[in-house]
Design a protein around this motif. Structure first.
Motif, short mmCIF file in Angstrom:
data_model
loop_
_atom_site.label_atom_id
_atom_site.label_comp_id
_atom_site.label_asym_id
_atom_site.label_seq_id
_atom_site.Cartn_x
_atom_site.Cartn_y
_atom_site.Cartn_z
N ALA A 23 -2.29 3.78 -2.64
CA ALA A 23 -2.92 2.76 -3.48
C ALA A 23 -4.27 2.36 -2.90
CB ALA A 23 -2.01 1.55 -3.61
N ALA A 24 -4.35 2.21 -1.59
CA ALA A 24 -5.62 1.84 -0.96
C ALA A 24 -6.67 2.93 -1.16
CB ALA A 24 -5.41 1.58 0.53
N VAL A 25 -6.28 4.18 -1.02
CA VAL A 25 -7.22 5.28 -1.21
C VAL A 25 -7.66 5.35 -2.67
CG1 VAL A 25 -7.43 7.80 -1.19
CG2 VAL A 25 -6.41 6.60 0.75
N THR A 26 -6.74 5.16 -3.59
CA THR A 26 -7.06 5.19 -5.01
C THR A 26 -8.02 4.07 -5.39
OG1 THR A 26 -4.92 6.19 -5.50
CG2 THR A 26 -6.08 5.15 -7.33
N ILE A 27 -7.76 2.87 -4.89
CA ILE A 27 -8.63 1.73 -5.19
C ILE A 27 -10.02 1.96 -4.60
CG2 ILE A 27 -9.01 -0.71 -4.68
CD1 ILE A 27 -5.98 -1.08 -5.00
N ALA A 28 -10.09 2.48 -3.38
CA ALA A 28 -11.39 2.76 -2.76
C ALA A 28 -12.16 3.81 -3.56
CB ALA A 28 -11.20 3.21 -1.32
N ALA A 29 -11.45 4.84 -4.00
CA ALA A 29 -12.11 5.89 -4.79
C ALA A 29 -12.60 5.34 -6.13
CB ALA A 29 -11.16 7.06 -5.01
N LEU A 30 -11.79 4.52 -6.77
CA LEU A 30 -12.21 3.93 -8.04
C LEU A 30 -13.40 3.01 -7.87
CD1 LEU A 30 -8.82 3.19 -9.82
CD2 LEU A 30 -10.58 4.81 -10.52
N LEU A 31 -13.41 2.23 -6.80
CA LEU A 31 -14.55 1.35 -6.54
C LEU A 31 -15.82 2.16 -6.32
CD1 LEU A 31 -13.01 -1.41 -4.26
CD2 LEU A 31 -13.86 -1.66 -6.60
N LEU A 32 -15.71 3.27 -5.60
CA LEU A 32 -16.90 4.11 -5.39
C LEU A 32 -17.35 4.77 -6.69
CD1 LEU A 32 -16.05 5.82 -1.99
CD2 LEU A 32 -17.86 4.17 -2.46
N LEU A 33 -16.40 5.22 -7.50
CA LEU A 33 -16.77 5.89 -8.75
C LEU A 33 -17.33 4.92 -9.80
CD1 LEU A 33 -13.81 8.38 -9.17
CD2 LEU A 33 -16.20 8.94 -8.72
N LEU A 34 -16.78 3.72 -9.84
CA LEU A 34 -17.15 2.78 -10.89
C LEU A 34 -18.31 1.86 -10.52
CD1 LEU A 34 -13.60 1.83 -12.18
CD2 LEU A 34 -15.21 3.48 -13.15
N SER A 35 -18.66 1.81 -9.25
CA SER A 35 -19.78 0.95 -8.87
C SER A 35 -21.08 1.67 -9.16
CB SER A 35 -19.69 0.58 -7.39
OG SER A 35 -19.79 1.72 -6.61
N SER A 36 -22.00 0.95 -9.74
CA SER A 36 -23.30 1.56 -10.09
C SER A 36 -24.22 1.50 -8.87
CB SER A 36 -23.93 0.83 -11.27
OG SER A 36 -24.17 -0.52 -10.93
N PRO A 37 -25.03 2.51 -8.68
CA PRO A 37 -25.95 2.49 -7.54
C PRO A 37 -27.05 1.45 -7.76
CG PRO A 37 -26.28 4.46 -8.86
CD PRO A 37 -25.09 3.73 -9.43
N SER A 38 -27.56 0.94 -6.67
CA SER A 38 -28.62 -0.06 -6.77
C SER A 38 -29.93 0.63 -7.17
CB SER A 38 -28.77 -0.81 -5.46
OG SER A 38 -29.16 0.08 -4.46
N ALA B 64 17.05 3.12 5.21
CA ALA B 64 16.10 2.03 5.42
C ALA B 64 14.78 2.57 5.97
CB ALA B 64 16.69 1.00 6.37
N THR B 65 14.86 3.52 6.89
CA THR B 65 13.66 4.13 7.43
C THR B 65 12.91 4.91 6.36
OG1 THR B 65 14.71 4.31 9.59
CG2 THR B 65 12.78 5.69 9.21
N ASN B 66 13.64 5.65 5.54
CA ASN B 66 12.99 6.39 4.45
C ASN B 66 12.32 5.45 3.46
OD1 ASN B 66 13.80 8.80 5.54
ND2 ASN B 66 15.58 9.03 4.21
N ALA B 67 12.96 4.33 3.15
CA ALA B 67 12.38 3.36 2.22
C ALA B 67 11.11 2.74 2.81
CB ALA B 67 13.39 2.28 1.88
N ARG B 68 11.14 2.44 4.11
CA ARG B 68 9.96 1.87 4.76
C ARG B 68 8.81 2.86 4.76
NH1 ARG B 68 11.38 0.51 10.33
NH2 ARG B 68 10.85 2.67 10.71
N GLN B 69 9.09 4.12 5.06
CA GLN B 69 8.05 5.14 5.05
C GLN B 69 7.50 5.36 3.65
OE1 GLN B 69 9.89 8.47 6.96
NE2 GLN B 69 9.55 7.67 9.02
N ALA B 70 8.36 5.32 2.65
CA ALA B 70 7.90 5.49 1.27
C ALA B 70 7.00 4.33 0.87
CB ALA B 70 9.09 5.60 0.33
N ALA B 71 7.36 3.11 1.29
CA ALA B 71 6.52 1.95 0.98
C ALA B 71 5.16 2.07 1.66
CB ALA B 71 7.23 0.67 1.41
N GLN B 72 5.14 2.55 2.90
CA GLN B 72 3.87 2.74 3.59
C GLN B 72 3.03 3.80 2.89
OE1 GLN B 72 5.06 3.67 7.58
NE2 GLN B 72 5.34 1.51 8.15
N ASP B 73 3.66 4.87 2.43
CA ASP B 73 2.93 5.92 1.71
C ASP B 73 2.34 5.38 0.41
OD1 ASP B 73 3.48 7.73 3.68
OD2 ASP B 73 5.16 8.68 2.61
N VAL B 74 3.11 4.55 -0.29
CA VAL B 74 2.62 3.98 -1.55
C VAL B 74 1.43 3.07 -1.29
CG1 VAL B 74 3.22 2.36 -3.39
CG2 VAL B 74 4.79 4.20 -2.79
#
Length: 68
Positions: free
Chosen positions: A48-63, A34-44
């Motif tokens: 995912a948050a880092v990936t989404i932030a990176a994609l938003l920075l890469l795909l957003s056009s500069p003003s 159960a602890t391993n599953a919880r830690q794996a979910a936190q890692d995922v």
């Protein structure tokens, strides 16, 4: 669903084969998994948050002001 419903019956029928001292090991293993599953979910979620932030920075056009 049927497996979950049959579990109490199997435990009741096979209760002679279960040793009391083994329950501690089973309980410990369940807690570890159960602890391993919880830690794996936190890692995922973190990845995912880092990936989404990176994609938003890469795909957003500069003003316009930034490019001048």
């Amino acid at each position: 669903m049927s497996a979950a419903a049959s579990l109490p019956f199997v435990l009741w029928v096979d209760a002679d084969y279960l040793l009391v001292e083994d329950w501690q090991a089973v309980g410990d293993r369940v807690l570890v998994e159960a602890t391993n599953a919880r830690q794996a979910a936190q890692d995922v979620r973190r990845k995912a948050a880092v990936t989404i932030a990176a994609l938003l920075l890469l795909l957003s056009s500069p003003s316009v002001e930034v490019t001048r």
